[in-house]
Design an enzyme around this catalytic site. Structure first.
Site, PDB file in Angstrom:
ATOM      1  N   SER A 249       0.530  -1.570   0.101  1.00  0.00           N
ATOM      2  CA  SER A 249      -0.377   0.285  -0.345  1.00  0.00           C
ATOM      3  C   SER A 249       1.023   1.071  -0.105  1.00  0.00           C
ATOM      4  CB  SER A 249      -0.916  -0.264   1.262  1.00  0.00           C
ATOM      5  OG  SER A 249      -1.874  -1.298   1.229  1.00  0.00           O
TER       6      SER A 249
HETATM    7  N1  SAH Z   1      -1.098  -4.741   3.940  1.00  0.00           N
HETATM    8  C1  SAH Z   1      -0.685  -4.668   2.252  1.00  0.00           C
HETATM    9  C2  SAH Z   1      -1.095  -4.636   1.455  1.00  0.00           C
HETATM   10  C3  SAH Z   1      -1.442  -4.966   0.579  1.00  0.00           C
HETATM   11  S1  SAH Z   1      -2.454  -5.584  -0.866  1.00  0.00           S
HETATM   12  C4  SAH Z   1       1.418  -4.417   2.761  1.00  0.00           C
HETATM   13  O1  SAH Z   1       1.158  -3.850   3.460  1.00  0.00           O
HETATM   14  O2  SAH Z   1       1.751  -4.451   2.021  1.00  0.00           O
HETATM   15  C5  SAH Z   1      -3.874  -6.399  -0.110  1.00  0.00           C
HETATM   16  C6  SAH Z   1      -3.778  -8.015  -0.022  1.00  0.00           C
HETATM   17  O3  SAH Z   1      -4.547  -8.545   0.145  1.00  0.00           O
HETATM   18  C7  SAH Z   1      -2.909  -8.958  -1.130  1.00  0.00           C
HETATM   19  O4  SAH Z   1      -1.961  -9.227  -1.536  1.00  0.00           O
HETATM   20  C8  SAH Z   1      -4.123  -9.698  -1.969  1.00  0.00           C
HETATM   21  O5  SAH Z   1      -2.987 -10.995  -2.016  1.00  0.00           O
HETATM   22  C9  SAH Z   1      -5.112  -9.522  -0.120  1.00  0.00           C
HETATM   23  N2  SAH Z   1      -5.700 -10.500  -0.561  1.00  0.00           N
HETATM   24  C10 SAH Z   1      -7.221 -10.486  -1.061  1.00  0.00           C
HETATM   25  N3  SAH Z   1      -8.274 -10.936  -1.227  1.00  0.00           N
HETATM   26  C11 SAH Z   1      -7.908 -12.087  -0.153  1.00  0.00           C
HETATM   27  C12 SAH Z   1      -8.994 -12.682   0.817  1.00  0.00           C
HETATM   28  N4  SAH Z   1      -9.796 -13.068   0.507  1.00  0.00           N
HETATM   29  N5  SAH Z   1      -7.997 -13.041   2.103  1.00  0.00           N
HETATM   30  C13 SAH Z   1      -7.062 -12.642   2.727  1.00  0.00           C
HETATM   31  N6  SAH Z   1      -6.085 -11.773   2.312  1.00  0.00           N
HETATM   32  C14 SAH Z   1      -5.993 -11.440   0.711  1.00  0.00           C
END
Ligand code: SAH
Length: 219
Positions: free
Chosen positions: A67
């Site tokens: 993010s």
């Molecule tokens: N908090 C993270 C942002 C990652 S982007 C950071 O600081 O880097 C969002 C993430 O949500 C992705 O890695 C994606 O794989 C995950 N995601 C999407 N759907 C999901 C679900 N149903 N359960 C768990 N994770 C999920």
């Protein structure tokens, strides 16, 4: 994984990023301190090292992103965390937001549906000395055995009200999520009042990757 070396240059760039976040309206000093304490460049592949402290989102593989620092700062502020609170994060991704929550003194639980991201985040956060509970699975289900939680944060766009997760929130608890099924979502805070009713408020527009169902080992 990037080499774990936090140079004066990195620290200087981080300080500048924090100043920029302040100018952008983030005024929770504990959140700013936490971001100042986490070397964001550890979470990016070496190709992006030069840009680790630009206020931008980045690809972390398998179509996902780390993010935007402003987004992490905003969501962390909206959580109104107190040390020792139990926090559930949906979407571990790179683990950066998770590290910031650990720095804020929370007891962090985080779920990731992509196996490769779960494994990478686990290795990195362990190396950095953080001790979150990480889970490889579907965030729509939450972690009922570990709950209830004081706070829940989604770092992927939530297309529909996550009923299962609301059940895992403590009375008085807060859930922070980008809500909507389009390219742009509204940052929504849901508060569970002591009497069990829910109050919602909105805090600007953001653009997150969509939440997807079921876990996957692809990538
Ligand atoms: N908090 C993270 C942002 C990652 S982007 C950071 O600081 O880097 C969002 C993430 O949500 C992705 O890695 C994606 O794989 C995950 N995601 C999407 N759907 C999901 C679900 N149903 N359960 C768990 N994770 C999920």
């Amino acid at each position: 994984m990037a080499m774990l070396e936090d140079s004066y240059r990195h620290k200087g760039l981080r300080k500048k990023l924090v100043d920029e976040l302040k100018r952008m309206g983030i005024n929770d000093q504990r959140v700013l301190d936490a971001i100042n304490s986490v070397p964001r460049h550890y979470f990016l592949s070496s190709a992006f090292l030069e840009f680790a402290y630009d206020n931008k989102a980045f690809q972390i593989g398998v179509g996902q992103t780390i993010s935007h620092p402003f987004t992490v700062a905003m969501q962390s502020s909206l959580l109104q965390l107190e040390p020792g609170m139990k926090v559930l994060e949906i979407g571990t991704g790179s683990g950066f937001q998770c590290a910031v929550l650990c720095e804020l003194g929370a007891k962090v639980f985080s779920i990731e549906r992509q196996r490769v991201l779960y494994v990478n985040a686990k290795n990195l956060l362990e190396k950095m000395g953080y001790k979150p509970y990480l889970s490889y699975g579907d965030g729509f289900k939450g972690l009922p055995a570990m709950g209830p939680f004081d706070r829940i944060i989604f770092t992927c766009a939530v297309p529909k009200l996550p009923e299962e997760l609301l059940l895992q929130l403590k009375p008085g608890g807060l859930l922070v999520m980008p809500f909507g099924d389009g390219d742009v979502q509204k940052m929504m805070v849901v508060k569970e009042e002591e009497d069990g009713s829910f109050a919602t408020s909105y805090h600007g527009e953001f653009s997150f990757v969509p939440m997807l169902e079921k876990r996957t080992s692809a990538g």
